[in-house]
Design an enzyme around this catalytic site. Structure first.
Site, PDB file in Angstrom:
ATOM      1  N   SER A  26       0.838  -1.216   0.000  1.00 53.16           N
ATOM      2  CA  SER A  26       0.000   0.000   0.000  1.00 53.16           C
ATOM      3  C   SER A  26       0.868   1.259   0.000  1.00 53.16           C
ATOM      4  CB  SER A  26      -0.893   0.022   1.238  1.00 53.16           C
ATOM      5  OG  SER A  26      -1.821  -1.012   1.178  1.00 53.16           O
ATOM      6  N   ARG A  30       1.623   4.260  -3.155  1.00 50.50           N
ATOM      7  CA  ARG A  30       1.370   5.692  -2.896  1.00 50.50           C
ATOM      8  C   ARG A  30       2.644   6.511  -3.029  1.00 50.50           C
ATOM      9  NH1 ARG A  30      -2.506   2.629  -0.310  1.00 50.50           N
ATOM     10  NH2 ARG A  30      -4.536   3.585   0.026  1.00 50.50           N
ATOM     11  N   SER A 168     -13.313   2.031   1.630  1.00 50.51           N
ATOM     12  CA  SER A 168     -12.220   1.697   0.712  1.00 50.51           C
ATOM     13  C   SER A 168     -11.109   2.729   0.785  1.00 50.51           C
ATOM     14  CB  SER A 168     -12.733   1.611  -0.729  1.00 50.51           C
ATOM     15  OG  SER A 168     -11.629   1.622  -1.623  1.00 50.51           O
ATOM     16  N   ASP A 320      -7.631  -7.703   4.011  1.00 50.95           N
ATOM     17  CA  ASP A 320      -6.641  -8.502   3.275  1.00 50.95           C
ATOM     18  C   ASP A 320      -6.155  -9.733   4.049  1.00 50.95           C
ATOM     19  OD1 ASP A 320      -6.837  -6.796   1.150  1.00 50.95           O
ATOM     20  OD2 ASP A 320      -5.031  -5.658   1.637  1.00 50.95           O
TER      21      ASP A 320
HETATM   22  C1  S3P Z   1      -5.697  -1.152  -0.251  1.00 46.30           C
HETATM   23  C2  S3P Z   1      -6.977  -1.120   0.226  1.00 46.30           C
HETATM   24  C3  S3P Z   1      -7.830  -2.307   0.287  1.00 46.30           C
HETATM   25  C4  S3P Z   1      -7.027  -3.587   0.169  1.00 46.30           C
HETATM   26  C5  S3P Z   1      -6.022  -3.537  -0.935  1.00 46.30           C
HETATM   27  C6  S3P Z   1      -5.054  -2.388  -0.730  1.00 46.30           C
HETATM   28  C7  S3P Z   1      -4.930   0.110  -0.278  1.00 46.30           C
HETATM   29  O1  S3P Z   1      -8.762  -2.272  -0.786  1.00 46.30           O
HETATM   30  O2  S3P Z   1      -7.878  -4.676  -0.005  1.00 46.30           O
HETATM   31  O3  S3P Z   1      -5.280  -4.727  -0.987  1.00 46.30           O
HETATM   32  O4  S3P Z   1      -3.694   0.093  -0.472  1.00 46.30           O
HETATM   33  O5  S3P Z   1      -5.551   1.161  -0.101  1.00 46.30           O
HETATM   34  P1  S3P Z   1     -10.087  -1.386  -0.742  1.00 46.30           P
HETATM   35  O6  S3P Z   1      -9.692   0.023  -0.970  1.00 46.30           O
HETATM   36  O7  S3P Z   1     -10.941  -1.917  -1.844  1.00 46.30           O
HETATM   37  O8  S3P Z   1     -10.686  -1.613   0.598  1.00 46.30           O
END
Ligand code: S3P
Length: 434
Positions: A26, A30, A168, A320
Site C-alpha cells: 500500500s 502511494r 475503501s 486482506d
Molecule cells: C488497499 C486497500 C484495500 C485492500 C487492498 C489495498 C490500499 O482495498 O484490499 O489490498 O492500499 O488502499 P479497498 O480500498 O478496496 O478496501
C-alpha cells in the site's frame, strides 16, 4: 499469458526463525505515485518487490516520470511536478486494483486523455466507486458498465465534499490525490476507518491536510494546488505479507518468529490484536516513526489457537488478512466466524468462494455466507490439490493451512503469489521445521 506453476507444501512440526519482509504494498504504490508528481528526486528504499507495485511504476513511466532501480530494492524517482505527460499507449495496471483506482485520481487532474487497462481479474472489478466521485469533480470517464478499461479525460477539477458509500482506502486515496488538482477544498468522509497511508504519505511529501476521527469513521480535507517535494524513505515491511507468517506461527505452540522492520500503522495493526486474542504471544521492540508511519520489530511465540468472530469495523480493518485467518480457522479450538465482509467477493478473486472451495477440498466443514463464513474449530484437515484462483492471497493462505494438514498439499497457480510477494514460498520454507 504467464505460465502456471504449482507448489507442493508438506506438513510442518514448527515455525522458527526470522523473516525480513519486502516493503509494504500500500505504501509503495502511494510513494511511487506521489514521488512522480513531486518536485525533486525521491529515493524509495525497500520498495515492494510485488508485481502490483511494478505495475504502478510502469504506469508512472508511461506518464513521463523517469525512475531507476538502484541496489537493494531502492527506486529513485525524478518527480515531474503536478503536470504529467500524455501516455503514448494504454496505462497497463496488470492485476492491480490499487494502481487503477488511485492513479485514476491523478490522471483525472491532467490535461489529456488516458486509457487504463488491466488483466482478466482486474477487468471484472468494480470501478464505479471512483468513476462517480471523479465525474462529480469534473473528469470525463467512460468504462465498460462500471468496469475497466477506463478512459479518463482530465482537466479542470473542482473540489468535492464526499462521503464514501463503501469502506475503501483506495477510493479515499484516489479522491485525496484528485483533490490536489481541484479548485477549492476537497473533504472526504469515510464511515468506517480504513488504512490511512494516503493521508500519511501526502503529509510526508509536504502536503497540508487536515484530519479528524469521528466515531468509527474519519474525515480528511485537502486544498488543491499544493506542491509536493520529493522524499528519502525506507518503506517498512508489509504487514499483510507478515500475516501469513504470523498465522503459520499461530498453528504451532512451540513456534518462535522474529520479524524486523515491520509496518505497525495502527489502521493496519488490528491483525496483531486479533492474533493475540487467538493465543499468539506478540511483543514489539524498537518502535519508531518514519515519515509518519510506525515501524517495529516483532517477536512472536505460538500458544493454543483459539477461535474468534470478525465483524463490523474489524472486517474492514482486516480485509486482506481474512483469507489466511479463515484458512487456519478449522485448526482453532472454537472456530472463526466472519461477517460484514462482502467486499471480499470483489477482490482479485471472490475470496469467500475461493476460501470455501479450498477448505472443502481439504475436508473441512463450514458454512459459506453472502458476507462471510462460519468455520467450526477442532477439525483435522488433509492435504489436497488446491487452486489459487489466480489470487496471490489465496495461494499464500493455503500454503499456511497446508502446514498442519495430514499429507501433502499441491497449490496450482502458485505463481500468483508474485503479485505481492515473489519470494514467499522460499521464505516460508526457510522458517518451517519438519
Ligand atoms: C488497499 C486497500 C484495500 C485492500 C487492498 C489495498 C490500499 O482495498 O484490499 O489490498 O492500499 O488502499 P479497498 O480500498 O478496496 O478496501
Amino acid at each position: 499469458m504467464k505460465s502456471e506453476s504449482q507448489v507442493v507444501v508438506r506438513p510442518a512440526r514448527n515455525v522458527r526463525g526470522s523473516v525480513q519482509l519486502p516493503g509494504d504494498k500500500s505504501i509503495s504504490h502511494r510513494y511511487a505515485m506521489l514521488a512522480g508528481i513531486a518536485e525533486g528526486t525521491s529515493r524509495l528504499g525497500n520498495y515492494s518487490t510485488g508485481a502490483d507495485c511494478a505495475s504502478t511504476l510502469g504506469c508512472m513511466r508511461s506518464l513521463g516520470v523517469e525512475w531507476e532501480r538502484k541496489d537493494g530494492n531502492t527506486i529513485e524517482v525524478k518527480g515531474r511536478g503536478l503536470e504529467l505527460a500524455a501516455p503514448g499507449s494504454a496505462l497497463d495496471c496488470g492485476n492491480s486494483g490499487s494502481t487503477m483506482r488511485m492513479l485514476s485520481g491523478i490522471v483525472a487532474g491532467q490535461k489529456f486523455s488516458s486509457e487504463m487497462v488491466g488483466d482478466e481479474s482486474l477487468s471484472r472489478r468494480p470501478m464505479e466507486r471512483v468513476i462517480k466521485p471523479l465525474t462529480a469533480m469534473g473528469a470525463k470517464i467512460t468504462s465498460q458498465a462500471g468496469k475497466p478499461p477506463l478512459r479518463i479525460t482530465g482537466g479542470e477539477l473542482k473540489a468535492i465534499d464526499y462521503k464514501l458509500p463503501v469502506a475503501s482506502a483506495q477510493v479515499k486515496s484516489c479522491l485525496l490525490f484528485a483533490g490536489l488538482f481541484a479548485e477549492g477544498e476537497t473533504r472526504i468522509e469515510e464511515p468506517m476507518r480504513t488504512r490511512d497511508h494516503g493521508e500519511v504519505a501526502l503529509r510526508a511529501f509536504g502536503v497540508k491536510l487536515e484530519r479528524r476521527n469521528s466515531g468509527q469513521g474519519s474525515e480528511a480535507r485537502i486544498r488543491g494546488g499544493q506542491r509536493l517535494r520529493g522524499i528519502e524513505a525506507s518503506i517498512p515491511g508489509d504487514l499483510s505479507s507478515a500475516a501469513f507468517f504470523l498465522c503459520a506461527a499461530a498453528l504451532f505452540p512451540g513456534s518462535q518468529l522474529a520479524i524486523p522492520n515491520l509496518l505497525m500503522n495502527p489502521t493496519r495493526a488490528r491483525l496483531l490484536d486479533i492474533l493475540m486474542q487467538m493465543g499468539l504471544r506478540i511483543s514489539v521492540a524498537q518502535l519508531e516513526e518514519i515519515h509518519g508511519e510506525m515501524v517495529g520489530t516483532l517477536q512472536v511465540e505460538g500458544g493454543t489457537l483459539k477461535g474468534i468472530t470478525i465483524a463490523g469495523a474489524d472486517s474492514a480493518a482486516l480485509i486482506d488478512e481474512i483469507p489466511v485467518l479463515a484458512a487456519i480457522a478449522p485448526y482453532s479450538e472454537q472456530g472463526i466466524e466472519v461477517r460484514d465482509a462482502k467486499e471480499l467477493r470483489v477482490k482479485e478473486s471472490d475470496r469467500i468462494a475461493a476460501v470455501a472451495a479450498n477448505l472443502r477440498l481439504m475436508g473441512a466443514q463450514m458454512e459459506e455466507r453472502e458476507d462471510g463464513l462460519r468455520i467450526p474449530g477442532g477439525q483435522t484437515l488433509h492435504g489436497a490439490e488446491l487452486d489459487s484462483f489466480g489470487d496471490h492471497r489465496i495461494a499464500m493462505a493455503f500454503a499456511v493451512a497446508a502446514l498442519r494438514a495430514n499429507g501433502e498439499t499441491m497449490i496450482r497457480g502458485a505463481e500468483s503469489a508474485a503479485i505481492s510477494y515473489p519470494a514467499f514460498f522460499q521464505a516460508l520454507e526457510e522458517v518451517t521445521e519438519r
